[in-house]
Motif scaffolding. Structure first.
Motif, mmCIF file in Angstrom:
data_model
loop_
_atom_site.group_PDB
_atom_site.id
_atom_site.type_symbol
_atom_site.label_atom_id
_atom_site.label_comp_id
_atom_site.label_asym_id
_atom_site.label_seq_id
_atom_site.Cartn_x
_atom_site.Cartn_y
_atom_site.Cartn_z
ATOM 1 N N PRO A 172 13.267 -0.882 -3.481
ATOM 2 C CA PRO A 172 12.387 -0.069 -2.629
ATOM 3 C C PRO A 172 11.427 -0.905 -1.794
ATOM 4 C CG PRO A 172 12.483 0.824 -4.857
ATOM 5 C CD PRO A 172 13.126 -0.526 -4.899
ATOM 6 N N GLN A 173 10.921 -1.999 -2.383
ATOM 7 C CA GLN A 173 9.972 -2.831 -1.656
ATOM 8 C C GLN A 173 10.625 -3.459 -0.427
ATOM 9 O OE1 GLN A 173 6.881 -2.877 -2.515
ATOM 10 N NE2 GLN A 173 6.017 -4.452 -1.176
ATOM 11 N N LEU A 174 11.862 -3.938 -0.589
ATOM 12 C CA LEU A 174 12.566 -4.531 0.549
ATOM 13 C C LEU A 174 12.872 -3.483 1.614
ATOM 14 C CD1 LEU A 174 15.055 -7.024 -1.168
ATOM 15 C CD2 LEU A 174 12.895 -7.529 0.010
ATOM 16 N N PHE A 179 9.058 7.583 2.648
ATOM 17 C CA PHE A 179 10.147 7.730 3.611
ATOM 18 C C PHE A 179 10.254 9.168 4.123
ATOM 19 C CE2 PHE A 179 11.550 3.625 1.901
ATOM 20 C CZ PHE A 179 11.799 2.965 3.098
ATOM 21 N N GLU A 180 9.868 10.128 3.296
ATOM 22 C CA GLU A 180 9.804 11.509 3.779
ATOM 23 C C GLU A 180 8.736 11.635 4.860
ATOM 24 O OE1 GLU A 180 8.718 15.992 2.098
ATOM 25 O OE2 GLU A 180 9.309 14.412 0.693
ATOM 26 N N HIS A 181 7.583 10.992 4.631
ATOM 27 C CA HIS A 181 6.511 11.011 5.634
ATOM 28 C C HIS A 181 6.940 10.281 6.907
ATOM 29 C CE1 HIS A 181 3.938 12.915 2.859
ATOM 30 N NE2 HIS A 181 3.459 11.858 2.238
ATOM 31 N N LEU A 182 7.617 9.146 6.756
ATOM 32 C CA LEU A 182 8.072 8.400 7.931
ATOM 33 C C LEU A 182 9.045 9.232 8.759
ATOM 34 C CD1 LEU A 182 8.618 4.851 6.385
ATOM 35 C CD2 LEU A 182 6.880 5.496 8.060
ATOM 36 N N SER A 183 9.901 9.974 8.080
ATOM 37 C CA SER A 183 10.828 10.853 8.788
ATOM 38 C C SER A 183 10.064 11.925 9.551
ATOM 39 C CB SER A 183 11.793 11.498 7.790
ATOM 40 O OG SER A 183 12.680 12.378 8.445
ATOM 41 N N ARG A 184 9.020 12.470 8.920
ATOM 42 C CA ARG A 184 8.231 13.512 9.579
ATOM 43 C C ARG A 184 7.479 12.941 10.783
ATOM 44 N NH1 ARG A 184 5.938 15.432 5.472
ATOM 45 N NH2 ARG A 184 7.180 17.311 5.253
ATOM 46 N N VAL A 185 6.879 11.762 10.615
ATOM 47 C CA VAL A 185 6.140 11.141 11.719
ATOM 48 C C VAL A 185 7.057 10.904 12.916
ATOM 49 C CG1 VAL A 185 4.975 9.040 12.492
ATOM 50 C CG2 VAL A 185 4.362 10.051 10.303
ATOM 51 N N SER A 186 8.221 10.302 12.663
ATOM 52 C CA SER A 186 9.129 9.996 13.771
ATOM 53 C C SER A 186 9.647 11.273 14.420
ATOM 54 C CB SER A 186 10.289 9.120 13.289
ATOM 55 O OG SER A 186 10.986 9.714 12.211
ATOM 56 N N THR A 187 9.906 12.302 13.613
ATOM 57 C CA THR A 187 10.378 13.571 14.168
ATOM 58 C C THR A 187 9.310 14.205 15.056
ATOM 59 O OG1 THR A 187 11.829 13.985 12.276
ATOM 60 C CG2 THR A 187 11.202 15.889 13.603
ATOM 61 N N ILE A 188 8.060 14.202 14.586
ATOM 62 C CA ILE A 188 6.956 14.771 15.369
ATOM 63 C C ILE A 188 6.796 14.018 16.687
ATOM 64 C CG2 ILE A 188 4.437 14.994 15.453
ATOM 65 C CD1 ILE A 188 4.519 15.691 12.466
ATOM 66 N N GLU A 231 0.832 -1.209 0.000
ATOM 67 C CA GLU A 231 0.000 0.000 0.000
ATOM 68 C C GLU A 231 0.865 1.257 0.000
ATOM 69 O OE1 GLU A 231 -3.340 0.306 -0.208
ATOM 70 O OE2 GLU A 231 -3.359 -1.854 -0.595
ATOM 71 N N ALA A 232 1.960 1.210 0.760
ATOM 72 C CA ALA A 232 2.850 2.371 0.821
ATOM 73 C C ALA A 232 3.501 2.637 -0.526
ATOM 74 C CB ALA A 232 3.920 2.155 1.889
ATOM 75 N N ALA A 233 3.807 1.568 -1.260
ATOM 76 C CA ALA A 233 4.446 1.730 -2.571
ATOM 77 C C ALA A 233 3.551 2.507 -3.531
ATOM 78 C CB ALA A 233 4.793 0.363 -3.154
ATOM 79 N N LYS A 234 2.235 2.423 -3.332
ATOM 80 C CA LYS A 234 1.305 3.163 -4.189
ATOM 81 C C LYS A 234 1.434 4.673 -3.973
ATOM 82 C CE LYS A 234 -2.095 -0.606 -4.115
ATOM 83 N NZ LYS A 234 -3.469 -1.000 -3.676
ATOM 84 N N GLY A 251 4.324 6.074 -3.211
ATOM 85 C CA GLY A 251 5.629 6.433 -3.768
ATOM 86 C C GLY A 251 6.697 6.298 -2.702
ATOM 87 N N GLU A 252 7.746 5.529 -2.985
ATOM 88 C CA GLU A 252 8.729 5.210 -1.949
ATOM 89 C C GLU A 252 9.393 6.459 -1.360
ATOM 90 O OE1 GLU A 252 8.649 3.763 -4.899
ATOM 91 O OE2 GLU A 252 8.182 1.649 -4.517
#
Length: 336
Positions: A320-322, A258-267, A248-251, A253-254
């Motif tokens: 990217p999938q791995l 990862f930009e969103h994951l960085s933002r989530v963890s930073t927040i 689902e995440a690949a849809k 865009g990788e």
């Protein structure tokens, strides 16, 4: 609407009270030689300080603002004003070193070219090394005539108490949701197709940081951030498998994921450190993490995300999938 709100430049509406206070100090000749501005990222803290510096150096301020017509304003807007210095970590480094503070001290000691004084900005005062902090302390103890030093930080506790005590401390508040929504609608015409309820949800997802949400909305990235944050919660609660989450995440865009994951963890990290996790959904995500070692886990997760982003941006050809699967696998370990 006040004069301060009739512009596309800061101060933004939620900063107006602080700006008025500073304007009154300038008018009455009661300016401090050093200010420490405390505020969260994404709420316009750095924009405010840069605008205040332009105002201090303006040859012909009007209505409590820089005129943006005089030679001084044009030079400041282009970052070429000879009486303005901004100190940031050098390229490839995270810290501000003692050599840079010595440069700042020398700069402030020189005569003003424009006659309006000299202004130095340290937009990331948390980045000062201990030796740089001690060097700055000497500058604060013996301020140069006609010089103004502007520091910003996320938290006053990130600086030496001796530095804090020699600056006038000013908190820059973030907006309430109604103000943030009105600000977004004024600057993003396309936002009128989004309901207030949806904008509020997006603001909550971005920690009520409208200056971070605005470019994400323009780029069409905000919905992906919300979807990914829910996916992380579903992973912790066992509602979705790692393989399905990666697919689902690949849809989305990788790179964006990862930009969103960085933002989530930073927040989450910043919220836990400051004891201020904003937004109901983000609080639910924080609550799903185990209380024991949650901060250490988030730091490890953030490092993993950073490594993955570097791999995707590098010259190699990673799968990217791995990368997504291994990152989500690490995330699920938080619940073990």
């Amino acid at each position: 609407m006040s004069l301060f709100e009739q512009t596309s430049r800061p101060p933004w509406p939620w900063q107006e009270a602080v700006w008025r206070r500073l304007h009154e100090q300038k008018q009455s000749g009661a300016m401090a030689h050093a200010y420490l501005f405390i505020g969260d990222r994404g709420t316009g803290r750095t924009d405010f300080v840069r605008e205040f510096a332009n105002f201090l150096l303006c040859d012909d301020p009007e209505s409590g603002r820089a005129c943006y017509r005089c030679r001084s304003c044009r030079a400041g807007g282009a970052d070429h004003h000879p009486d303005l210095l901004s100190i940031l970590p050098e390229e490839g480094k995270k810290d501000i070193g003692v050599g840079q503070i010595r440069e700042l001290t020398e700069f402030l000691s020189l005569n003003s070219f424009s006659g309006s004084g000299r202004v130095a900005i340290i937009p990331q005062a948390e980045a000062l090394t201990l030796s740089a902090s001690n060097a700055l302390l000497k500058t604060l103890e013996e301020p140069a005539a006609g010089a103004t030093l502007l520091l910003t930080a996320y938290s006053p506790g990130s600086l030496l108490s001796t530095i804090r005590s020699r600056c006038q401390l000013l908190g820059l508040p973030g907006p309430d949701f109604d103000t943030a929504i009105a600000w977004l609608r004024e600057r993003l015409p396309d936002s009128h197709s989004i309901s207030d309820e949806r904008l509020r949800e997006l603001l909550e997802a971005y920690g009520n940081r409208p200056l971070e949400l605005a470019p994400a909305l323009s780029a069409g990235q905000a919905p992906g951030f919300v979807a990914l944050r829910k996916m992380l919660l579903d992973l912790l609660e066992g509602k979705i498998s790692i393989l399905r989450a990666a697919a689902e995440a690949a849809k989305i865009g990788e790179s964006e994921v990862f930009e969103h994951l960085s933002r989530v963890s930073t927040i989450l990290i910043r919220g836990l450190v400051n004891g201020d996790v904003r937004g109901a959904e983000t609080r639910a995500l924080a609550a799903a993490l185990p209380e024991s070692g949650e901060l250490g886990f988030l730091l490890e997760f953030h490092r993993q995300v950073t490594r993955a982003r570097k791999l995707l941006a590098g010259p190699g050809n990673p799968n990217p999938q791995l990368l997504l699967e291994s990152t989500f696998r690490l995330w699920v370990k938080a619940d073990l």
